[in-house]
Design a protein around this motif. Structure first.
Motif, short mmCIF file in Angstrom:
data_model
loop_
_atom_site.label_atom_id
_atom_site.label_comp_id
_atom_site.label_asym_id
_atom_site.label_seq_id
_atom_site.Cartn_x
_atom_site.Cartn_y
_atom_site.Cartn_z
N PHE A 35 0.75 -1.35 -0.02
CA PHE A 35 -0.07 -0.10 0.13
C PHE A 35 1.15 1.05 0.00
O PHE A 35 1.79 1.17 0.24
CB PHE A 35 -0.81 -0.09 1.19
CG PHE A 35 -1.93 -1.17 1.42
CD1 PHE A 35 -3.01 -1.04 0.53
CD2 PHE A 35 -1.58 -2.07 2.04
CE1 PHE A 35 -3.93 -2.05 0.53
CE2 PHE A 35 -2.45 -3.54 2.07
CZ PHE A 35 -3.64 -3.47 1.22
N ALA A 36 0.18 2.34 -0.29
CA ALA A 36 1.01 3.68 -0.48
C ALA A 36 1.40 4.09 0.95
O ALA A 36 2.38 4.89 0.99
CB ALA A 36 0.27 4.60 -1.31
N MET A 37 0.50 3.76 1.72
CA MET A 37 0.91 4.37 3.16
C MET A 37 0.70 3.29 4.29
O MET A 37 -0.07 2.28 4.15
CB MET A 37 -0.01 5.51 3.63
CG MET A 37 -1.48 4.98 3.41
SD MET A 37 -2.51 6.33 3.92
CE MET A 37 -4.18 5.38 4.13
N ASP A 38 1.45 3.18 5.48
CA ASP A 38 1.13 2.66 6.72
C ASP A 38 -0.33 2.83 7.16
O ASP A 38 -0.37 4.08 7.56
CB ASP A 38 2.22 2.33 7.33
CG ASP A 38 3.45 1.90 7.17
OD1 ASP A 38 3.33 0.93 5.98
OD2 ASP A 38 4.52 2.28 7.46
N ALA A 39 -1.24 2.09 7.45
CA ALA A 39 -2.47 2.40 8.09
C ALA A 39 -2.96 1.02 8.62
O ALA A 39 -2.68 -0.21 8.13
CB ALA A 39 -3.35 2.98 7.00
N PRO A 40 -4.37 0.95 9.39
CA PRO A 40 -4.83 0.17 9.86
C PRO A 40 -5.37 -0.84 8.55
O PRO A 40 -5.64 -0.15 7.68
CB PRO A 40 -5.97 0.65 10.58
CG PRO A 40 -5.55 1.89 11.23
CD PRO A 40 -4.63 2.52 10.11
N LEU A 41 -5.17 -2.03 8.73
CA LEU A 41 -5.62 -3.08 7.72
C LEU A 41 -6.76 -3.77 7.87
O LEU A 41 -7.11 -4.30 8.83
CB LEU A 41 -4.37 -3.97 7.32
CG LEU A 41 -4.75 -4.89 6.26
CD1 LEU A 41 -5.04 -4.18 4.86
CD2 LEU A 41 -3.45 -5.87 6.12
N GLU A 42 -7.68 -3.66 6.80
CA GLU A 42 -9.10 -4.65 7.01
C GLU A 42 -8.93 -5.60 5.79
O GLU A 42 -8.62 -5.15 4.75
CB GLU A 42 -10.23 -3.61 6.83
CG GLU A 42 -10.22 -2.39 7.77
CD GLU A 42 -11.62 -1.61 8.03
OE1 GLU A 42 -12.55 -2.32 7.64
OE2 GLU A 42 -11.44 -0.47 8.47
N ALA A 109 -2.69 -8.46 13.58
CA ALA A 109 -2.22 -7.84 12.28
C ALA A 109 -3.38 -6.82 11.83
O ALA A 109 -3.06 -5.99 10.94
CB ALA A 109 -1.56 -8.63 11.22
N LEU A 110 -4.61 -7.32 12.06
CA LEU A 110 -5.83 -6.34 11.27
C LEU A 110 -6.60 -5.75 12.12
O LEU A 110 -6.75 -6.09 13.53
CB LEU A 110 -6.44 -7.88 10.92
CG LEU A 110 -5.87 -8.89 9.87
CD1 LEU A 110 -6.88 -9.90 9.41
CD2 LEU A 110 -5.29 -8.03 8.74
N SER A 111 -7.41 -4.73 11.66
CA SER A 111 -8.39 -3.88 12.37
C SER A 111 -9.65 -4.28 12.23
O SER A 111 -10.58 -4.31 12.94
CB SER A 111 -8.20 -2.46 12.01
OG SER A 111 -8.41 -2.16 10.89
N ALA A 112 -9.91 -5.16 11.10
CA ALA A 112 -11.22 -5.76 10.71
C ALA A 112 -11.24 -6.99 9.70
O ALA A 112 -10.34 -6.85 8.94
CB ALA A 112 -12.21 -4.66 10.38
N VAL A 113 -12.03 -7.77 9.91
CA VAL A 113 -12.16 -8.73 8.80
C VAL A 113 -13.58 -8.93 8.38
O VAL A 113 -14.47 -8.64 9.27
CB VAL A 113 -11.94 -10.34 9.47
CG1 VAL A 113 -12.60 -11.25 8.54
CG2 VAL A 113 -10.54 -10.46 9.68
N HIS A 114 -13.93 -8.76 7.09
CA HIS A 114 -15.14 -8.69 6.55
C HIS A 114 -15.58 -10.13 5.67
O HIS A 114 -14.93 -10.40 4.94
CB HIS A 114 -15.45 -7.30 5.63
CG HIS A 114 -15.07 -6.26 6.35
ND1 HIS A 114 -15.85 -5.35 6.53
CD2 HIS A 114 -13.72 -5.73 6.55
CE1 HIS A 114 -15.35 -4.33 7.05
NE2 HIS A 114 -13.99 -4.59 6.97
N VAL A 115 -16.74 -10.66 6.21
CA VAL A 115 -17.33 -11.62 5.42
C VAL A 115 -18.76 -11.30 4.89
O VAL A 115 -19.65 -11.45 5.69
CB VAL A 115 -17.17 -13.00 5.89
CG1 VAL A 115 -17.52 -14.18 5.18
CG2 VAL A 115 -15.62 -13.26 6.51
#
Ligand SMILES: C[S@@+](CC[C@H](N)C(=O)[O-])C[C@H]1O[C@@H](n2cnc3c(N)ncnc32)[C@H](O)[C@@H]1O
Length: 213
Positions: A35-42, A109-115
């Motif tokens: 990604f272009a920047m470091d940020a929370p990952l979903e 490592a993640l801030s959210a998981v979507h299903v």
């Protein structure tokens, strides 16, 4: 998905910032390379045609979004819609989302998981093919950081109920928290294409959110 053919992709479109295969992901895990920047990952598992990724990346530019999709044509279609909008905080990955969480993503490592609207696999002998299984839920719990969220929506009541039971029995998630339905403000104002289709058919959608304490 039993679905209409996808429109042809523009061969001029450069997908390099928005498409990877599972094998191309950095190991050891390093999202800074993606990604272009470091940020929370979903992460969205089963991202289909990518409506969620597109809308989420546009409305939440301070987060990164990775959608993984086992059907290559859908993953590439998603990458194209992200590339067209020059979204550098969203990536479409072709591969198995279960493997991604099990083998690549580390703890917390993640801030959210979507299903959203996972394939229901109606027959009992096929339930073991469902994405929302006990080992996958353990990986979701492990890879989410504190206060990380699991979002699960479906139109299949039996799958919804069975998953809520699995989550209660095998994880320490807080929830299910209720998720209100909101009226769409335009034709693509839905969480995903399957939500759109279900709502236009006036069928119910079952939604739940869980938080890792
Ligand atoms: C019913 S569709 C829903 C698509 C999208 N979430 C939506 O709501 O519009 C389920 C999607 O999950 C994908 N899928 C199934 N198993 C998967 C897996 N293990 N990893 C990644 N994608 C998967 C399917 O290819 C399909 O595109």
């Amino acid at each position: 998905m039993g679905r209409r053919a996808l429109p042809k992709l523009d061969p001029q479109l450069n997908l390099s910032a928005n498409f990877r295969t599972l094998e191309e992901l950095p190991q050891p895990w390093n999202p800074s390379e993606l990604f272009a920047m470091d940020a929370p990952l979903e992460i969205e598992v089963g991202s289909g045609k990518g409506l969620f990724l597109q809308n989420a990346a546009l409305t939440c530019p301070e987060h990164n979004f990775l959608g993984i999709e086992v059907a290559q044509k859908y993953a590439r279609f998603t990458a194209a819609r992200l590339a067209k909008r020059d979204l550098r905080n969203a990536l479409a990955v072709h591969g198995d989302g279960l493997r991604l969480l099990r083998e690549i993503v580390p703890d917390n490592a993640l801030s959210a998981v979507h299903v959203y609207f996972p394939d229901p696999w109606w027959k009992k002998r096929h339930h073991k093919r469902r994405v929302l299984s006990e080992p996958f839920l353990a990986d979701v719990y492990r890879t989410l950081g504190p206060q990380g969220k699991l979002h699960f929506w479906t139109d299949v009541k039996a799958y919804f109920d069975a998953t809520l039971e699995l989550i209660a029995a095998h994880t320490d998630f807080e929830g299910p928290l209720a998720v209100p339905e909101k009226p769409p403000e335009h034709d693509l104002d839905f969480r995903t294409h399957f939500e759109r289709r279900t709502r236009l058919n006036e069928d119910p959608v079952y939604r739940a959110e869980f938080i890792k304490e």
